[in-house]
Write a protein that holds these residues in place. Structure first.
Motif, mmCIF file in Angstrom:
data_model
loop_
_atom_site.group_PDB
_atom_site.id
_atom_site.type_symbol
_atom_site.label_atom_id
_atom_site.label_comp_id
_atom_site.label_asym_id
_atom_site.label_seq_id
_atom_site.Cartn_x
_atom_site.Cartn_y
_atom_site.Cartn_z
ATOM 1 N N ASP A 100 -40.350 50.262 41.490
ATOM 2 C CA ASP A 100 -39.284 51.254 41.648
ATOM 3 C C ASP A 100 -39.203 52.164 40.431
ATOM 4 O O ASP A 100 -39.007 53.371 40.553
ATOM 5 C CB ASP A 100 -37.931 50.549 41.822
ATOM 6 C CG ASP A 100 -37.708 50.026 43.226
ATOM 7 O OD1 ASP A 100 -38.229 50.629 44.178
ATOM 8 O OD2 ASP A 100 -36.998 49.015 43.370
ATOM 9 N N ARG A 101 -39.370 51.563 39.255
ATOM 10 C CA ARG A 101 -39.128 52.322 38.023
ATOM 11 C C ARG A 101 -40.367 53.065 37.529
ATOM 12 O O ARG A 101 -40.267 54.206 37.074
ATOM 13 C CB ARG A 101 -38.628 51.371 36.936
ATOM 14 C CG ARG A 101 -38.316 52.063 35.630
ATOM 15 C CD ARG A 101 -37.579 51.145 34.680
ATOM 16 N NE ARG A 101 -37.251 51.824 33.423
ATOM 17 C CZ ARG A 101 -36.551 51.274 32.443
ATOM 18 N NH1 ARG A 101 -36.101 50.034 32.573
ATOM 19 N NH2 ARG A 101 -36.309 51.951 31.343
ATOM 20 N N ARG A 233 -41.197 57.658 41.589
ATOM 21 C CA ARG A 233 -40.516 56.587 40.871
ATOM 22 C C ARG A 233 -39.092 57.024 40.547
ATOM 23 O O ARG A 233 -38.789 58.224 40.439
ATOM 24 C CB ARG A 233 -41.267 56.231 39.595
ATOM 25 C CG ARG A 233 -41.335 57.306 38.538
ATOM 26 C CD ARG A 233 -42.228 56.872 37.394
ATOM 27 N NE ARG A 233 -42.252 57.852 36.313
ATOM 28 C CZ ARG A 233 -41.410 57.827 35.292
ATOM 29 N NH1 ARG A 233 -40.472 56.898 35.227
ATOM 30 N NH2 ARG A 233 -41.482 58.735 34.342
ATOM 31 N N VAL A 234 -38.211 56.056 40.409
ATOM 32 C CA VAL A 234 -36.806 56.333 40.130
ATOM 33 C C VAL A 234 -36.549 56.140 38.640
ATOM 34 O O VAL A 234 -36.572 55.014 38.148
ATOM 35 C CB VAL A 234 -35.884 55.400 40.949
ATOM 36 C CG1 VAL A 234 -34.424 55.664 40.607
ATOM 37 C CG2 VAL A 234 -36.138 55.616 42.432
ATOM 38 N N ALA A 235 -36.354 57.224 37.939
ATOM 39 C CA ALA A 235 -36.120 57.156 36.493
ATOM 40 C C ALA A 235 -34.715 56.621 36.230
ATOM 41 O O ALA A 235 -33.764 56.979 36.927
ATOM 42 C CB ALA A 235 -36.274 58.538 35.877
ATOM 43 N N PRO A 236 -34.560 55.743 35.245
ATOM 44 C CA PRO A 236 -33.232 55.205 34.935
ATOM 45 C C PRO A 236 -32.316 56.285 34.379
ATOM 46 O O PRO A 236 -32.748 57.195 33.675
ATOM 47 C CB PRO A 236 -33.528 54.134 33.889
ATOM 48 C CG PRO A 236 -34.818 54.558 33.259
ATOM 49 C CD PRO A 236 -35.610 55.220 34.359
ATOM 50 N N GLY A 368 -33.423 53.280 44.515
ATOM 51 C CA GLY A 368 -33.899 52.735 43.259
ATOM 52 C C GLY A 368 -33.959 51.228 43.257
ATOM 53 O O GLY A 368 -34.418 50.628 42.293
ATOM 54 N N ALA A 369 -33.484 50.600 44.349
ATOM 55 C CA ALA A 369 -33.565 49.138 44.451
ATOM 56 C C ALA A 369 -34.149 48.714 45.789
ATOM 57 O O ALA A 369 -34.107 47.543 46.127
ATOM 58 C CB ALA A 369 -32.177 48.526 44.274
ATOM 59 N N GLN A 473 -37.150 59.636 47.129
ATOM 60 C CA GLN A 473 -37.171 58.661 46.050
ATOM 61 C C GLN A 473 -37.827 57.385 46.576
ATOM 62 O O GLN A 473 -38.104 57.256 47.751
ATOM 63 C CB GLN A 473 -35.743 58.367 45.571
ATOM 64 C CG GLN A 473 -35.010 59.593 45.047
ATOM 65 C CD GLN A 473 -35.633 60.120 43.781
ATOM 66 O OE1 GLN A 473 -36.029 59.347 42.926
ATOM 67 N NE2 GLN A 473 -35.746 61.421 43.659
ATOM 68 N N LEU A 474 -38.017 56.448 45.682
ATOM 69 C CA LEU A 474 -38.673 55.211 46.068
ATOM 70 C C LEU A 474 -37.732 54.333 46.859
ATOM 71 O O LEU A 474 -36.674 53.964 46.399
ATOM 72 C CB LEU A 474 -39.145 54.452 44.825
ATOM 73 C CG LEU A 474 -39.847 53.135 45.086
ATOM 74 C CD1 LEU A 474 -41.085 53.362 45.926
ATOM 75 C CD2 LEU A 474 -40.206 52.456 43.786
ATOM 76 N N VAL A 475 -38.096 54.047 48.085
ATOM 77 C CA VAL A 475 -37.365 53.112 48.924
ATOM 78 C C VAL A 475 -38.390 52.238 49.575
ATOM 79 O O VAL A 475 -39.527 52.594 49.759
ATOM 80 C CB VAL A 475 -36.509 53.864 49.971
ATOM 81 C CG1 VAL A 475 -35.293 54.460 49.359
ATOM 82 C CG2 VAL A 475 -37.307 54.915 50.712
ATOM 83 N N GLY A 476 -37.972 50.998 49.912
ATOM 84 C CA GLY A 476 -39.066 50.283 50.330
ATOM 85 C C GLY A 476 -39.129 49.142 51.212
ATOM 86 O O GLY A 476 -38.220 48.570 51.606
#
Length: 480
Positions: A100-101, A233-236, A368-369, A473-476
Motif C-alpha cells: 500500500d505504501r 501507492r498511498v503516501a503517508p 490506503g489499507a 489509489q491502492l485498493v485491494g
C-alpha cells in the motif's frame, strides 16, 4: 434533501420541500466475464499472476509429501507445513501494508528472492534428515515470503474500475472481478495439489518444491514488471497516525470466519492424503482434493454470472451454513469415490463464502489499507490451514485416517457461530448516513465491493475523492 439509495436493486426515493416523491426500481447491474477480460491491460497482469499464484496451492502439499517421505510422520510433516502457513498468516498482511505504501513491485522483488532461497534451504534440510526443529526454522521464512499476489490482483481490479467513476456499472465489474479471482484461486487449488502430487510420485518429493519455488520466482518478477496497471501507492500524510485494517471489528470478524475456511482446507489436505494411503491409493489424493476445489470453482463461476438481489451479508451466512453441512459428512465416507462426492458438495460452498467475505471487507476499511485488509483474510485462511492441518495430522496419527475429517466440520462450525452472532459488525461504519444527508444502505449485491452508485452524493465505498477525480489509489487474498 434526504435520500434512501439501495444499491443493487437501485431503488431510490427522493423527497424535498415542495416536491413530490418518486420511486424507480431497475434491475440489478451485471457485468459478464467477457466484459471483464476485455478490460484494457487486464491480461498483462493476469497471466503472470496466474503463474505466481499456482505455487501457493503447491507449497503445503509439497512440504507435506517431502517431510512425510524423509521423516516418516504425518504429525511432523503437517506441523512443518503449519509453521509455513502461520508465518504466511502473520507476515502476509505486513507485506500488504508495505505494498500500500511503497508499491507492489518494491515489495514483490525481494519477497520472491527470499522465498526461493528459503524453500531451497528447507529442501536441503529435509533430504539431509535434519532434526524437526531445523525444518521448522526453515519453513518459517518460506511461508512468510509467499507473495500476496491474490490481494495485489484484486487491488488492480478495484483501482481500475474506481478510475471509471462511481456507478452501478463499475460496481458490477468489481463484483464480477471478485468472482473471477475466486474462480482463479480455486482453479489453482485444483491444479496445484495434483501437480505437486504428480511430481512427487513420478519424480521425487523434493522436485515438487523446486518447481514451486521456480514458478513463484518467475511469475512474481513478471507480475512486478507490469507497473502500468499497478495501483498508485498511498503516501503517508504528515502527522497522521496510520491505522491498521485489523482495527475494524468487521475485519476481525471476517478474519475469524476465514480461519474456519482455512481449517477446512488444512483438514482436507492432510486427511485426504491419509485416507488415500489407508486404502492403498496414495496417487489418488491429489485428484480427490482437486474435485473438492473443483466444486468451489464451479460455484464461483455461477456466482459471478448471477445478478444478486439478496444482501451480501445474508449470502455469506447462507453459504457458510452450507459449508458446515457439507463438511459434516466427510468423516463417514467409506471409500474414495464417496469421499470425492462429499468433497464436491462441500466445495460448492467455498467460493460463495470467500467472494462474499472479500466483498464485505473492502467496504469496512479506508483507502490506503485495502491491500492490507485483503491480506488479513488471506492470512487468516493460511492460519486456519496451519491449525487445521496440524490438528488433523495429530488426530490421524492417534485415531486413524477418518478422524482427521472432524477438523473441517469443527472449524467451519465455530466460524458459522461467530458469523451469525456478530453479523451486525459487517455493516460499514457510517454506511447508514454519509455526506449531504444521504443515507446509503447496501442491501443488495456487491456494490460495496469497490464503487457504489452514489455518485450524485459524491460517496463511494472504498473510493477516495482523488479516485473519483480519476486518480486511483491502492485498493485491494489464496486465498492461496
Amino acid at each position: 434533501m434526504t435520500a434512501r439509495r439501495t444499491v443493487d436493486s437501485v431503488e431510490e426515493t427522493t423527497t424535498s420541500p415542495g416536491a413530490t416523491s418518486t420511486h424507480d426500481t431497475a434491475a440489478p447491474a451485471r457485468a459478464g466475464y467477457g466484459t471483464l477480460l476485455r478490460t484494457p491491460g487486464a491480461w498483462t497482469f493476469l497471466a503472470p499472476a496466474f503463474i505466481a499464484r499456482l505455487p501457493y496451492a503447491m507449497l503445503s502439499m509439497g512440504i507435506l509429501l517431502l517431510v512425510k517421505e524423509t521423516h516418516g510422520s504425518y504429525g511432523t510433516a503437517s506441523t512443518v507445513a503449519a509453521v509455513a502457513a502461520v508465518a504466511q498468516a502473520l507476515i502476509g498482511p505486513q507485506t500488504g501494508r508495505l505494498a500500500d505504501r511503497y508499491g507492489q513491485a518494491a515489495v514483490l522483488v525481494p519477497t520472491v528472492v527470499v522465498h526461493a532461497a528459503s524453500v531451497g534451504t528447507l529442501i536441503a534440510l529435509a533430504l539431509g534428515h535434519a532434526p524437526a526443529w531445523s525444518l521448522f526454522l526453515a519453513a518459517a521464512p518460506a511461508g512468510a515470503s509467499i507473495p500476496q499476489i491474490g490481494a495485489m490482483v484484486r487491488a488492480r481490479w478495484v483501482a481500475t474500475f474506481a478510475a471509471e467513476g462511481a456507478s452501478a456499472s463499475s460496481a458490477a465489474k468489481v463484483s464480477t472481478a471478485f468472482a473471477f479471482e475466486s474462480v482463479t484461486d480455486e482453479f489453482t487449488f485444483v491444479i496445484g495439489p495434483i501437480l505437486a502430487a504428480a511430481i512427487a510420485t513420478s519424480v521425487s518429493p523434493s522436485t515438487g518444491l523446486v518447481v514451486e519455488a521456480a514458478l513463484t520466482f518467475v511469475g512474481g518478477l513478471a507480475f512486478a514488471a507490469q507497473r502500468r496497471t499497478a495501483p498508485a501507492r498511498v503516501a503517508p500524510v504528515a502527522g497522521a497516525r496510520r491505522v491498521s485494517a485489523l482495527s475494524s471489528p468487521g475485519v476481525r470478524l471476517l478474519a475469524g470466519t476465514f480461519l474456519g475456511v482455512g481449517a477446512v482446507f488444512g483438514g482436507m489436505q492432510v486427511s485426504v492424503n491419509a485416507f488415500a494411503d489407508s486404502v492403498g491409493q496414495h496417487g489418488a489424493a491429489g485428484t480427490v482434493y482437486g474435485i473438492f476445489a473443483g466444486g468451489s470453482m464451479l460455484a464461483g463461476v455461477l456466482y459471478g454470472v448471477i445478478a444478486w438481489r439478496r444482501a451480501v451479508q445474508h449470502r455469506m451466512i447462507m453459504s457458510y451454513g452450507l459449508l458446515v453441512l457439507g463438511c459434516s459428512t466427510l468423516w463417514a465416507m467409506p471409500n474414495l469415490v464417496a469421499l470425492s462426492v462429499a468433497g464436491l458438495v462441500c466445495g460448492l460452498a467455498i467460493a460463495p463464502t470467500l467472494i462474499s467475505g472479500y466483498t464485505l471487507v473492502e467496504t469496512l476499511v479506508e483507502d490506503g489499507a485495502k491491500t492490507e485488509a485483503f491480506t488479513w483474510l488471506t492470512g487468516a485462511i493460511g492460519l486456519g490451514l496451519a491449525t487445521g492441518s496440524m490438528a488433523a495430522g495429530r488426530l490421524i496419527d492417534g485415531h486413524g485416517a477418518s478422524a482427521g475429517f472432524v477438523v473441517p466440520v469443527a472449524g467451519a462450525g465455530l466460524g458459522l457461530l461467530a458469523l451469525v452472532s456478530l453479523r451486525h459488525l459487517l455493516v460499514a461504519p457510517g454506511a447508514a448516513r454519509r455526506g449531504g444527508g444521504v443515507s446509503t444502505v447496501v442491501a443488495g449485491s456487491d456494490v460495496g465491493a469497490g464503487v457504489s452508485a452514489g455518485a450524485s452524493a459524491g460517496v463511494s465505498a472504498g473510493v477516495s475523492s482523488s479516485e473519483r477525480a480519476g486518480a486511483p489509489q491502492l485498493v485491494g487474498a489464496a486465498k492461496g
